[in-house]
Design a protein around this motif. Structure first.
Motif, short mmCIF file in Angstrom:
data_model
loop_
_atom_site.label_atom_id
_atom_site.label_comp_id
_atom_site.label_asym_id
_atom_site.label_seq_id
_atom_site.Cartn_x
_atom_site.Cartn_y
_atom_site.Cartn_z
N ALA A 181 1.48 13.96 -4.23
CA ALA A 181 0.55 14.09 -5.21
C ALA A 181 -0.77 14.31 -4.34
CB ALA A 181 0.28 12.71 -6.03
N GLN B 276 -6.87 3.22 -7.63
CA GLN B 276 -7.69 3.68 -8.71
C GLN B 276 -8.37 2.32 -9.41
OE1 GLN B 276 -5.04 5.01 -12.09
NE2 GLN B 276 -6.82 5.60 -13.15
N TYR C 27 0.72 -1.04 0.08
CA TYR C 27 -0.22 0.09 -0.13
C TYR C 27 0.93 1.31 0.02
CZ TYR C 27 -3.39 -3.17 2.24
OH TYR C 27 -4.24 -4.25 2.48
N GLY C 28 0.38 2.27 -0.17
CA GLY C 28 0.87 3.66 0.01
C GLY C 28 0.22 4.10 1.07
N GLN D 296 -3.06 4.43 -18.66
CA GLN D 296 -2.69 5.79 -18.93
C GLN D 296 -2.58 6.04 -20.48
OE1 GLN D 296 -2.71 8.96 -17.02
NE2 GLN D 296 -3.42 7.62 -15.27
N MET E 30 -5.93 18.90 -15.03
CA MET E 30 -5.59 17.71 -14.33
C MET E 30 -4.30 17.03 -14.95
SD MET E 30 -7.89 14.53 -13.58
CE MET E 30 -9.59 15.30 -13.29
N ASN E 31 -3.40 16.98 -13.77
CA ASN E 31 -2.02 16.31 -14.21
C ASN E 31 -2.38 14.83 -13.86
OD1 ASN E 31 0.45 15.03 -14.39
ND2 ASN E 31 1.33 16.75 -13.09
N VAL F 14 7.21 8.76 -3.08
CA VAL F 14 6.08 8.44 -2.21
C VAL F 14 6.44 7.47 -0.88
CG1 VAL F 14 4.48 8.55 -4.27
CG2 VAL F 14 5.58 6.29 -3.37
N LYS G 107 1.38 8.01 -8.60
CA LYS G 107 1.83 7.93 -7.34
C LYS G 107 1.49 7.07 -6.38
CE LYS G 107 4.78 11.48 -8.47
NZ LYS G 107 6.26 11.52 -8.55
N LEU G 108 0.30 6.38 -6.83
CA LEU G 108 -0.35 5.35 -5.94
C LEU G 108 0.47 4.26 -5.86
CD1 LEU G 108 -3.98 6.19 -7.37
CD2 LEU G 108 -2.69 7.17 -5.54
N SER G 109 0.60 3.71 -4.58
CA SER G 109 1.41 2.28 -4.47
C SER G 109 0.48 1.13 -4.64
CB SER G 109 2.08 2.64 -3.38
OG SER G 109 2.98 3.56 -3.09
N ALA H 282 -6.23 16.54 -10.01
CA ALA H 282 -5.33 15.96 -9.84
C ALA H 282 -4.07 16.79 -10.14
CB ALA H 282 -5.28 14.56 -10.63
N ASP H 283 -2.94 16.60 -8.87
CA ASP H 283 -1.92 17.62 -9.16
C ASP H 283 -0.67 16.71 -8.45
OD1 ASP H 283 -0.46 19.64 -9.81
OD2 ASP H 283 -0.79 20.72 -7.89
N ILE H 284 0.52 17.18 -8.83
CA ILE H 284 1.94 16.70 -8.49
C ILE H 284 2.57 17.95 -7.65
CG2 ILE H 284 3.80 15.48 -8.78
CD1 ILE H 284 2.67 14.05 -11.11
N LYS I 235 -0.45 12.26 -14.35
CA LYS I 235 0.60 11.63 -13.81
C LYS I 235 0.54 11.24 -12.43
CE LYS I 235 3.73 12.28 -17.49
NZ LYS I 235 4.83 13.13 -18.24
N ALA I 236 -0.36 12.19 -11.76
CA ALA I 236 -0.57 12.08 -10.27
C ALA I 236 -0.97 10.22 -10.01
CB ALA I 236 -1.44 13.01 -9.89
N PHE I 237 -1.78 9.76 -10.60
CA PHE I 237 -1.98 8.41 -10.69
C PHE I 237 -0.74 7.50 -10.52
CE2 PHE I 237 -5.70 10.39 -12.77
CZ PHE I 237 -6.80 10.06 -11.71
N SER J 44 -5.08 1.39 -13.71
CA SER J 44 -4.25 2.36 -13.86
C SER J 44 -3.59 2.62 -15.25
CB SER J 44 -3.36 1.82 -12.97
OG SER J 44 -2.74 0.57 -13.08
N PHE K 155 -5.35 14.60 -4.93
CA PHE K 155 -6.76 14.33 -5.68
C PHE K 155 -7.77 15.18 -5.24
CE2 PHE K 155 -3.81 10.89 -6.32
CZ PHE K 155 -3.63 10.72 -7.69
N TYR L 269 -1.84 7.58 2.72
CA TYR L 269 -2.60 8.75 2.33
C TYR L 269 -3.44 9.44 3.42
CZ TYR L 269 -1.92 5.57 -1.86
OH TYR L 269 -1.12 4.68 -2.59
#
Lengths: 207, 207
Positions: free
Chosen positions: A111, A34, A11-12, B166, B1-2, A144, B8-10, A136-138, B4-6, B164, A113, A14
């Protein structure tokens, strides 16, 4: 059943948050994923005891940030080891608001959302919410923080409300707030939890 | 919306599988999480196009294995880049059966679970299934493969059905089976995908 198998899931880390009826709140979770790509949707799982769940369901939307490797443990303590019923967590952190008016921490994040809640699944002690991503932004190029690193490098603990909470096989005393375990036969009366700062009255004996 | 933020999910990397009407099948997913601890339940997300979803819903149960760092890429190709409608995947792998009769791969895994499906949430292109865990085991002390390592160390790709997935911002040609991208102005007629072995006819131009 070997329940240590659950520790093999990746997992990450959050923080999800919302504003409802002029109240800001948020909490740390590890279960964010996601689930669809077009349109993009995230799923989150929250314990029904979490004040943050009440705020998100009231708002019908939420912010979610991905914590970074360089996050200050104080931020995790603030959002992970206190209840929003007792503490104004966002008064203890730098934050901004998204277009839905929901607050999100701005430091120690890789990041972010924003989501509108579209679906809900009741799973006994927990609720899974699905959110369609609207922002969504970085904001930084930080790496991470994985949940494994949270445990190994940050010496993090898992509170009882987390989906991944495990009964310990260690003897000693467990902090009921953050899950920290003191391996000892006796709990000193003046003991203060090194993770969340609660006193000895918050500790439970484990056999 | 960026978007690439997705990235960053683990996640980890998993194979979920089932047997229904004498047919074995399974596929690679990255969206598996524990959602409750008592009783323990896992959530998985699958694309509605996946033959494995049909098998799991028919069986009412599934196996899930956690892939390990030392997993052979051939196993990921077998279960990730073919459809169960065209290939007998388990004929290409070592496997055993759990107590529900569902097959699971026995090599390249760090943990395994068996689940009975208890809940279902329809999310447009995907379905989230909740399974109550009936078996859990750690068959080896291998390290788990994270989804980040799958991309960076194994040079893995993400097929179109994955949550996921893209759209690429690279110009070139994309393999419609495994998602591999050849960055080039022309696609050689005799080109063979280095990841999944499909020929040039499986490639789509991306601008």
């Amino acid at each position: 059943m070997n329940t240590k198998a659950f520790f093999k899931l990746s997992y990450g880390v959050y923080i999800v948050s919302a504003n409802y009826e002029n109240k800001d709140g948020g909490c740390v979770i590890n279960t964010l994923a996601q689930v669809t790509s077009s349109p993009a949707r995230l799923s989150i799982a929250l314990n029904k005891n979490n004040e943050t769940l009440r705020l998100i369901e009231g708002a019908g939307s939420f912010s979610a940030v991905v914590l970074s490797e360089d996050v200050d443990m104080e931020l995790i303590k603030t959002f992970g080891f206190q209840s929003g019923r007792d503490a104004e967590k966002f008064e203890q952190a730098s934050y901004e608001r998204d277009l839905n008016g929901n607050p999100y921490p701005t430091e120690g994040i890789a990041a972010r959302f924003s989501c509108k809640v579209t679906d809900r699944l009741d799973v006994d002690t927990h609720v899974i919410l699905i959110g369609e991503v609207t922002e969504a932004d970085i904001p930084s190029d930080s790496q991470v923080l994985t949940y494994a690193d949270y445990h190994s490098k940050k010496k993090g603990t898992t509170p009882k409300n987390a989906p991944s909470y495990q009964e310990s096989q260690t003897k000693g005393f467990r902090c009921s707030v953050c899950g920290y375990i003191l391996e000892a036969d006796e709990l000193p009366e003046d003991f203060i939890c090194p993770v969340c700062g609660k006193d000895a009255s918050y500790f439970e004996k484990i056999d």
